[in-house]
Write an enzyme that holds these catalytic residues in place. Structure first.
Site, PDB file in Angstrom:
ATOM      1  N   CYS A   1       2.386  28.604  29.523  1.00 37.45           N
ATOM      2  CA  CYS A   1       2.387  27.783  28.288  1.00 37.45           C
ATOM      3  C   CYS A   1       3.596  26.865  28.167  1.00 37.45           C
ATOM      4  CB  CYS A   1       2.396  28.661  27.047  1.00 37.45           C
ATOM      5  SG  CYS A   1       1.787  30.297  27.262  1.00 37.45           S
TER       6      CYS A   1
ATOM      7  N   GLU B   1       1.833  23.416  27.084  1.00 35.03           N
ATOM      8  CA  GLU B   1       0.583  23.500  27.840  1.00 35.03           C
ATOM      9  C   GLU B   1      -0.648  23.365  26.944  1.00 35.03           C
ATOM     10  OE1 GLU B   1      -0.825  26.540  31.051  1.00 35.03           O
ATOM     11  OE2 GLU B   1      -1.008  27.501  29.100  1.00 35.03           O
ATOM     12  N   ASP B   2      -0.507  23.758  25.681  1.00 32.66           N
ATOM     13  CA  ASP B   2      -1.688  23.819  24.821  1.00 32.66           C
ATOM     14  C   ASP B   2      -2.188  22.460  24.356  1.00 32.66           C
ATOM     15  OD1 ASP B   2      -2.068  26.589  24.905  1.00 32.66           O
ATOM     16  OD2 ASP B   2      -0.396  26.875  23.514  1.00 32.66           O
TER      17      ASP B   2
ATOM     18  N   ARG C   1      -9.422  29.859  19.607  1.00 34.53           N
ATOM     19  CA  ARG C   1      -8.810  28.525  19.516  1.00 34.53           C
ATOM     20  C   ARG C   1      -9.695  27.412  20.103  1.00 34.53           C
ATOM     21  NH1 ARG C   1      -3.103  29.151  19.018  1.00 34.53           N
ATOM     22  NH2 ARG C   1      -2.804  30.946  17.658  1.00 34.53           N
TER      23      ARG C   1
ATOM     24  N   LEU D   1       3.291  30.868  15.225  1.00 36.89           N
ATOM     25  CA  LEU D   1       2.220  31.859  15.079  1.00 36.89           C
ATOM     26  C   LEU D   1       2.465  33.021  16.034  1.00 36.89           C
ATOM     27  CD1 LEU D   1      -0.697  29.277  15.264  1.00 36.89           C
ATOM     28  CD2 LEU D   1       0.148  30.418  13.181  1.00 36.89           C
TER      29      LEU D   1
ATOM     30  N   ARG E   1      -0.723  23.557  14.534  1.00 33.68           N
ATOM     31  CA  ARG E   1      -0.367  22.973  15.824  1.00 33.68           C
ATOM     32  C   ARG E   1      -1.001  21.597  16.054  1.00 33.68           C
ATOM     33  NH1 ARG E   1       0.133  26.743  20.824  1.00 33.68           N
ATOM     34  NH2 ARG E   1       1.421  24.948  21.321  1.00 33.68           N
TER      35      ARG E   1
ATOM     36  N   HIS F   1      -5.422  33.576  24.741  1.00 32.27           N
ATOM     37  CA  HIS F   1      -6.035  32.499  25.516  1.00 32.27           C
ATOM     38  C   HIS F   1      -6.601  33.049  26.830  1.00 32.27           C
ATOM     39  CE1 HIS F   1      -3.078  29.681  23.359  1.00 32.27           C
ATOM     40  NE2 HIS F   1      -4.273  29.264  23.020  1.00 32.27           N
TER      41      HIS F   1
ATOM     42  N   ASP G   1       5.710  25.949  17.250  1.00 29.58           N
ATOM     43  CA  ASP G   1       5.056  26.395  18.492  1.00 29.58           C
ATOM     44  C   ASP G   1       5.070  25.321  19.585  1.00 29.58           C
ATOM     45  OD1 ASP G   1       4.162  29.104  18.207  1.00 29.58           O
ATOM     46  OD2 ASP G   1       2.743  28.418  16.680  1.00 29.58           O
TER      47      ASP G   1
HETATM   48  C1  CIR Z   1       0.313  30.193  19.337  1.00 26.65           C
HETATM   49  O1  CIR Z   1      -0.140  31.206  18.762  1.00 26.65           O
HETATM   50  O2  CIR Z   1      -0.327  29.157  19.390  1.00 26.65           O
HETATM   51  C2  CIR Z   1       1.668  30.276  19.979  1.00 26.65           C
HETATM   52  N1  CIR Z   1       2.523  31.107  19.203  1.00 26.65           N
HETATM   53  C3  CIR Z   1       1.570  30.796  21.385  1.00 26.65           C
HETATM   54  C4  CIR Z   1       0.837  29.873  22.302  1.00 26.65           C
HETATM   55  C5  CIR Z   1       0.842  30.354  23.699  1.00 26.65           C
HETATM   56  N2  CIR Z   1       0.235  29.421  24.551  1.00 26.65           N
HETATM   57  C6  CIR Z   1      -0.472  29.737  25.638  1.00 26.65           C
HETATM   58  O3  CIR Z   1      -0.749  30.904  25.901  1.00 26.65           O
HETATM   59  N3  CIR Z   1      -0.950  28.736  26.351  1.00 26.65           N
END
Ligand code: CIR
Length: 256
Positions: free
Chosen positions: A251, A65-66, A131, A18, A85, A164, A60
């Site tokens: 991340c 971290e997510d 999110r 994404l 995700r 985020h 992704d």
């Molecule tokens: C997303 O849109 O989920 C990923 N392309 C980027 C996530 C980045 N994560 C973060 O800032 N913790």
């Protein structure tokens, strides 16, 4: 003090993840090299790294971290707000079980992305974003309270400039917050020493402090000077390929 980090190198199809960026897609080889330098920098900060295998089913997934929020004794598995995700969570459960006896999990209809959660000493800021929803934030706050931590909500849903919460703030040292200008005067951050990040350097607000060293993205001289002024040692790292996918320094690892 952190002693460990979990990382996952970018998959071959990393560019299919994404992103809101419209320009050139990221270059996989360059992303891999930048990821390696990032891992080396964490190791130099004293961390032992667990390298997970690239996950081709989830482009992704390098943004580890997510999918979890970590406290001293508990790992809280998140429920990412983006459908593509969701499956990443199952692939982080076992690695976390190696290190954490207590595992909790955000349940539907709650959603949480780890990138919205900023740990500042014993306190956690929970970003409400596109999110992370209110139900997810509520569940997370309960888990955090059970582990002895306080938390406050920071609503960024109306902000167009960041994905985020941690795209715009970072906790460094004991009482300092690096905060993008647009959020610097939020009441939730009162009482902290604020290092303001000017609008043209917003991307650099996503920095991390690891055992006294601050890792920042290359090319942001104003934040670098502000950190040096405050007596912080910093190390610039090239993360251009991850920026193209809306990600950054925080991340790319789970640190604990
Ligand atoms: C997303 O849109 O989920 C990923 N392309 C980027 C996530 C980045 N994560 C973060 O800032 N913790």
């Amino acid at each position: 003090m952190f002693t460990r980090a979990i990382v996952r190198p970018p998959s071959q199809n990393f560019a299919d993840g994404l992103t809101t960026h419209k320009g050139q897609p990221p270059n996989h080889k360059k992303a891999q090299e930048q990821h390696e330098s990032y891992c080396q920098a964490l190791a130099k900060c004293g961390l032992t790294l667990t390298h997970l295998a690239p996950d081709e089913a989830h482009p992704d997934s390098t943004f580890v971290e997510d999918v979890a929020v970590l406290t001293k004794n508990t790992a809280i598995l998140t429920r990412p707000g983006a459908k593509s995700r969701e499956g990443e969570v199952a692939n982080i459960r076992d690695p976390l079980k190696t290190f954490f006896k207590s595992i909790q999990e955000i349940q539907s209809p709650g959603t949480v992305d780890g990138g919205d959660i900023c740990e500042a000493a014993n306190h956690y800021f929970i970003g409400l974003s596109q999110r992370t929803n209110e139900e997810g934030a509520k569940q997370l706050a309960i888990f955090l309270a059970q582990s002895g931590h306080t938390s406050t909500l920071v609503d960024i849903r109306a902000m167009k400039t960041i994905l985020h919460l941690k795209s715009g703030i970072a906790a460094i040292g004991e009482h300092q917050l690096v905060v993008m200008e647009e959020m610097a005067d939020r009441p939730q951050f009162r009482g902290y020493e604020i290092i303001r990040v000017p609008p043209e350097e917003t991307y650099a607000a996503n920095c991390i402090e690891v055992n006294g060293q601050v890792l920042i993205a290359t090319g942001f001289p104003k934040l670098a000077a502000a950190l040096a002024n405050q007596g912080f040692q910093y190390r610039p790292l090239e993360v251009s390929e991850f920026q193209k996918m809306d990600g950054g320094l925080s991340c790319l690892s789970l640190r604990f």
